[in-house]
Scaffold this active site. Structure first.
Site, PDB file in Angstrom:
ATOM      1  CB  CYS A 203      -0.939  -0.001   1.206  1.00  0.00           C
ATOM      2  SG  CYS A 203      -0.075  -0.026   2.784  1.00  0.00           S
TER       3      CYS A 203
ATOM      4  CG  HIS B  45      -2.227  10.969  12.772  1.00  0.00           C
ATOM      5  ND1 HIS B  45      -3.442  10.318  12.794  1.00  0.00           N
ATOM      6  CD2 HIS B  45      -1.739  10.817  11.520  1.00  0.00           C
ATOM      7  CE1 HIS B  45      -3.676   9.791  11.593  1.00  0.00           C
ATOM      8  NE2 HIS B  45      -2.666  10.089  10.800  1.00  0.00           N
TER       9      HIS B  45
ATOM     10  CG  HIS C 117      -6.104   6.021   9.461  1.00  0.00           C
ATOM     11  ND1 HIS C 117      -5.301   6.933   8.792  1.00  0.00           N
ATOM     12  CD2 HIS C 117      -7.106   6.746  10.031  1.00  0.00           C
ATOM     13  CE1 HIS C 117      -5.806   8.145   8.961  1.00  0.00           C
ATOM     14  NE2 HIS C 117      -6.900   8.068   9.699  1.00  0.00           N
TER      15      HIS C 117
ATOM     16  CG  ASP D  78      -7.051  -4.205   4.465  1.00  0.00           C
ATOM     17  OD1 ASP D  78      -6.207  -4.091   5.378  1.00  0.00           O
ATOM     18  OD2 ASP D  78      -7.213  -3.350   3.585  1.00  0.00           O
TER      19      ASP D  78
ATOM     20  NE  ARG E  22      -4.083  -2.474   4.939  1.00  0.00           N
ATOM     21  CZ  ARG E  22      -4.354  -1.262   4.405  1.00  0.00           C
ATOM     22  NH1 ARG E  22      -3.392  -0.374   4.264  1.00  0.00           N
ATOM     23  NH2 ARG E  22      -5.582  -0.980   4.004  1.00  0.00           N
TER      24      ARG E  22
ATOM     25  CB  CYS F 106      -2.065   1.615   7.236  1.00  0.00           C
ATOM     26  SG  CYS F 106      -1.494   2.441   5.758  1.00  0.00           S
TER      27      CYS F 106
END
Ligand code: FE
Length: 132
Positions: A66, A103, A106, A110, A118, A120
Site C-alpha cells: 500500500c 497521529h 490508521h 484487511d 493492518r 498502516c
C-alpha cells in the site's frame, strides 16, 4: 503506566522535522511509497518519532503493497490509542501514540494473520531502533 508527554505546539514544531510534525501533530499523511521504512525488512523496534514510545516490532511488519509500513499488531496494545476518524468522508480508525498523542496512521480490517488487522503507519512518525 505510561508517562504522558505533553508539549506545546511550538515545542513540537521546533523539535520535529517538518515531515514528522505534519503527520504527528497535524494528522497528515506522507505520500505513498515515499517513506524511509516502507520497504524496510531490518529487524528492530519501531519507536514513536515524537516521544520514543515502543510502538511496533519488525516481526509484525509485512509488505501490504500500500506504500506505507504495515504491521499486524502493535508491540503492546496499551502503547497505542484508537479513535474514530471520519474526516474526508471516510470511516477510518485512527492510530495514535498513547504517550504523546501523536497521529501515527490508521488501522484497517484487511490484514493477514489471526487478527486480520493492518496497522498502516506513516514512516516519518517512526524511528527504527535496529536489533543489536
Ligand atoms: Fe509518541
Amino acid at each position: 503506566m505510561i508517562n504522558k508527554v505533553t508539549k506545546t505546539d511550538e515545542q513540537w514544531r521546533k523539535e520535529l522535522s517538518p515531515e514528522a510534525y505534519e503527520v504527528l501533530r497535524r494528522q497528515g499523511t506522507e505520500p505513498a511509497f515515499s517513506g524511509p521504512y516502507d520497504q524496510t525488512t531490518e529487524p528492530g523496534l519501531y519507536r514513536c518519532a515524537g516521544c520514543g514510545n515502543e510502538l511496533f516490532l519488525s516481526d509484525s511488519k509485512y509488505d501490504a503493497g500500500c506504500g506505507w509500513p504495515s504491521f499486524v499488531a502493535p508491540a503492546d496494545q496499551s502503547h497505542v490509542e484508537l479513535e474514530a476518524d471520519n474526516r474526508y468522508g471516510m470511516e477510518r480508525v485512527e492510530v495514535r501514540c498513547s504517550r504523546c498523542g501523536g497521529h501515527l496512521g490508521h488501522v484497517f480490517d484487511d490484514g493477514p494473520g489471526p487478527t486480520g488487522k493492518r496497522y498502516c503507519i506513516n514512516s516519518v512518525a517512526l524511528t527504527l531502533d535496529p536489533k543489536k
